[in-house]
Every structure is written in C-alpha cells, then in structure tokens.
Enzyme design. Structure first.
Site, PDB file in Angstrom:
ATOM      1  N   GLU A 119       0.831  -1.212   0.000  1.00  0.00           N
ATOM      2  CA  GLU A 119       0.000   0.000   0.000  1.00  0.00           C
ATOM      3  C   GLU A 119       0.869   1.267   0.000  1.00  0.00           C
ATOM      4  O   GLU A 119       0.391   2.342   0.347  1.00  0.00           O
ATOM      5  CB  GLU A 119      -0.941   0.019   1.221  1.00  0.00           C
ATOM      6  CG  GLU A 119      -1.887  -1.174   1.345  1.00  0.00           C
ATOM      7  CD  GLU A 119      -3.105  -1.103   0.410  1.00  0.00           C
ATOM      8  OE1 GLU A 119      -3.179  -0.175  -0.409  1.00  0.00           O
ATOM      9  OE2 GLU A 119      -3.955  -2.012   0.505  1.00  0.00           O
ATOM     10  N   HIS A 142      -2.654   1.401   8.575  1.00  0.00           N
ATOM     11  CA  HIS A 142      -3.768   0.659   7.976  1.00  0.00           C
ATOM     12  C   HIS A 142      -3.874  -0.684   8.693  1.00  0.00           C
ATOM     13  O   HIS A 142      -2.866  -1.373   8.859  1.00  0.00           O
ATOM     14  CB  HIS A 142      -3.536   0.443   6.480  1.00  0.00           C
ATOM     15  CG  HIS A 142      -4.401  -0.631   5.905  1.00  0.00           C
ATOM     16  ND1 HIS A 142      -5.783  -0.578   5.980  1.00  0.00           N
ATOM     17  CD2 HIS A 142      -4.107  -1.801   5.300  1.00  0.00           C
ATOM     18  CE1 HIS A 142      -6.274  -1.675   5.421  1.00  0.00           C
ATOM     19  NE2 HIS A 142      -5.283  -2.441   5.005  1.00  0.00           N
ATOM     20  N   HIS A 144      -6.943  -4.064  10.045  1.00  0.00           N
ATOM     21  CA  HIS A 144      -8.210  -4.751   9.769  1.00  0.00           C
ATOM     22  C   HIS A 144      -8.983  -4.995  11.074  1.00  0.00           C
ATOM     23  O   HIS A 144      -9.072  -6.136  11.541  1.00  0.00           O
ATOM     24  CB  HIS A 144      -7.923  -6.103   9.080  1.00  0.00           C
ATOM     25  CG  HIS A 144      -7.162  -6.017   7.791  1.00  0.00           C
ATOM     26  ND1 HIS A 144      -6.491  -7.093   7.214  1.00  0.00           N
ATOM     27  CD2 HIS A 144      -6.963  -4.971   6.940  1.00  0.00           C
ATOM     28  CE1 HIS A 144      -5.937  -6.714   6.072  1.00  0.00           C
ATOM     29  NE2 HIS A 144      -6.184  -5.434   5.892  1.00  0.00           N
ATOM     30  N   HIS A 214     -12.866  -3.940   4.117  1.00  0.00           N
ATOM     31  CA  HIS A 214     -11.415  -4.178   4.076  1.00  0.00           C
ATOM     32  C   HIS A 214     -10.737  -3.768   5.384  1.00  0.00           C
ATOM     33  O   HIS A 214     -10.153  -4.597   6.063  1.00  0.00           O
ATOM     34  CB  HIS A 214     -10.804  -3.460   2.857  1.00  0.00           C
ATOM     35  CG  HIS A 214      -9.320  -3.602   2.760  1.00  0.00           C
ATOM     36  ND1 HIS A 214      -8.591  -3.222   1.658  1.00  0.00           N
ATOM     37  CD2 HIS A 214      -8.388  -4.078   3.632  1.00  0.00           C
ATOM     38  CE1 HIS A 214      -7.304  -3.471   1.859  1.00  0.00           C
ATOM     39  NE2 HIS A 214      -7.160  -3.967   3.055  1.00  0.00           N
TER      40      HIS A 214
END
Ligand code: 2HA
Ligand code: ZN
Length: 269
Positions: A119, A142, A144, A214
């Site tokens: 990413e 980032h 989850h 996501h």
C-alpha cells in the site's frame, strides 16, 4: 550488526512505538498474516550521516509523483511481513527509505533490503498531501479491525456519518478522542491508485477512514495516537455488537447528551 538506530535515541523511540503498536494490532486480531501496514515520516530525525548512507536496493518507482516528498525519509513496514514479527524485530520486518529528487522513486537505505508495503502509493500519497497542508501528522496506519469492518457489511452504515454518529453515541470518550469521526470509502481494489486517491480526499474531513469490507486507514502525529483513534472507534463497535447480541438495539447517548459533551470538551460540531 550495525543498525541505523545505533546511537539515535529519538529515531529508536519512534521505531519502538511502531513495534509496540504492531504488537497491539496482532493481539487484537486485527493483523492476520501480513495484514495491515504502517509508515512513519522520520525526516525530522535524519542527520547528515544518514543523508550520506548508500542505498542498499536498486532505485524503485513509487508509481505516482509525490512533489512534496523530495529528500524525505520514511520507516515502512515490509510487504508480506507480519505485524507480530515486526513487534519483536522492527528492522527485519520494515526498512528506512529515501525519496529521490525526481519525487517518483525511492531507495532503501537501512537496515536490510526489505521492500515496503504493497500500500506504499496510498501511504506516500497521504504523506505528500499532509505536507502540502502543513499538517503535523507523521504517521499512517492501515489495519483490519474486526468489528469496525463488520459494520461495513450493512449498507445503512455506509451512508455518510451514520456509522460515526452510532459509534460516537456508544460511549462519550469516542467523540472526545476521535473528534472528526469515521470517513467512508466505498469498496475499491486493495493497493489500487483509486483507493489511494479516495483516501486522500476523505482524509480532508476525517482522521480515520473506513475502506468498505477491508479495513481502516488512520493518520495522526505519531503511530500511538493513530492507533488510539482506531481503538476507541472499535471499542464503540464492540459495545454496539454486545448490545445487539443481548437482543436489543442500543439507545445510544441522546442528541442532548452528545451536544453537552461537545461543548464541555470543546469538540468540533
Ligand atoms: O499489507 O492489508 O491492504 C496488507 C494489507 C493490504
Ligand atoms: Zn488491508
């Protein structure tokens, strides 16, 4: 073996914070396999000796132009590396990169030639944008988070600020510590340029954004604060789900209670 962290206590402290947060992400079940990524703008900790360091990788292209990142340095989690490993060995599972003068490519300079996260274009695009706005934010995370992702499987929570309002109303702290709420980005392919562009746009109004089905992407002054924002939002999602599993729809704080708190804590509307 020599490390870029040797005799650099301020830089070491920043990297250790990344390792600590990586451990939390794993313990919370938010970082299965290689899930999630972290990048930190460490340019303020870079000295002349680091600037002279020879590349340990070939020149790699970013895939987009980052005009504000010329000569900047980032610590980045490695692609395909695990948060649970990074927690113990941050310099084996992440690396330091230097953005080159063309603003479109980079080299790895330390400690090992660990290729940065898949990413990277999204992360660097966000850092590039934060610099252009004079933002003090240096960290992007980032991950989850299970319960926050679960709520994105309901279309009602994908409407603007519906999830934010629900999450804020579960417990007063959530609005206090995530005052700009949760931005929503409809599903896009992971690592895509579209996802990166949408993230930059929605971050104009929020510090934490949800990538539908996501995960979340958060920015803050340091990695610990970015983690805290995600953590308080996910705590609210857990309270919501706990009430639902007890068989009722939670009332949430009333508008008057939210308003009272917004004034008392001097929060944005
Ligand atoms: O780095 O989570 O979205 C692994 C991911 C990509
Ligand atoms: Zn992901």
């Amino acid at each position: 073996m020599k490390s870029i962290l040797d005799n650099r206590p301020a830089l070491t402290k920043e990297v250790n914070k990344v390792a600590e947060v990586a451990g939390y992400l794993w313990q919370k079940g938010w970082a299965e396999r290689n899930g999630g990524n972290i990048t930190i703008n460490i340019t303020e900790f870079v000295d002349d000796e680091i600037r002279q360091m020879k590349p340990i990788s070939e020149v790699r292209t970013i895939g987009a132009l980052m005009p504000n990142l010329k000569g900047c340095y980032f610590y980045c989690k490695g692609t395909n590396k695990r948060m649970r490993d990074l927690a113990r060995w941050p310099m084996e599972n992440g690396s330091v990169i230097r953005i080159l003068d063309d603003c479109a490519s980079y080299v790895i300079i330390a400690d090992h030639p660990v290729v940065p996260t898949s990413e990277l274009p999204s992360h660097l695009g966000v850092h590039n944008d934060m610099i252009s706005k004079g933002s003090p934010n240096k960290a992007s995370v980032h991950t989850h988070p299970i319960e926050l992702i679960a709520i994105t499987h309901s279309p009602k929570f994908m409407k603007k600020d519906v999830a934010t309002r629900m999450l804020w109303s579960m417990i007063p702290e959530t609005k206090a510590f995530c005052p700009r709420g949760l931005g929503i980005i409809p599903y896009e392919l992971p690592s895509s340029l579209e996802l990166g562009e949408a993230t930059i746009k929605v971050l104009e109004d929020y510090d934490v954004v949800m990538w539908e089905k996501h995960g979340v992407f958060a920015v803050d002054c340091d990695v610990m604060q970015a983690f805290d924002q995600i953590d308080v939002l996910n705590k609210s999602a857990l309270i919501y789900i706990a009430a639902k599993s007890m068989g009722f729809e939670p009332d949430g704080m009333s508008d008057a209670q939210m308003q009272e708190m917004t004034i008392a804590f001097n929060l944005p509307k």
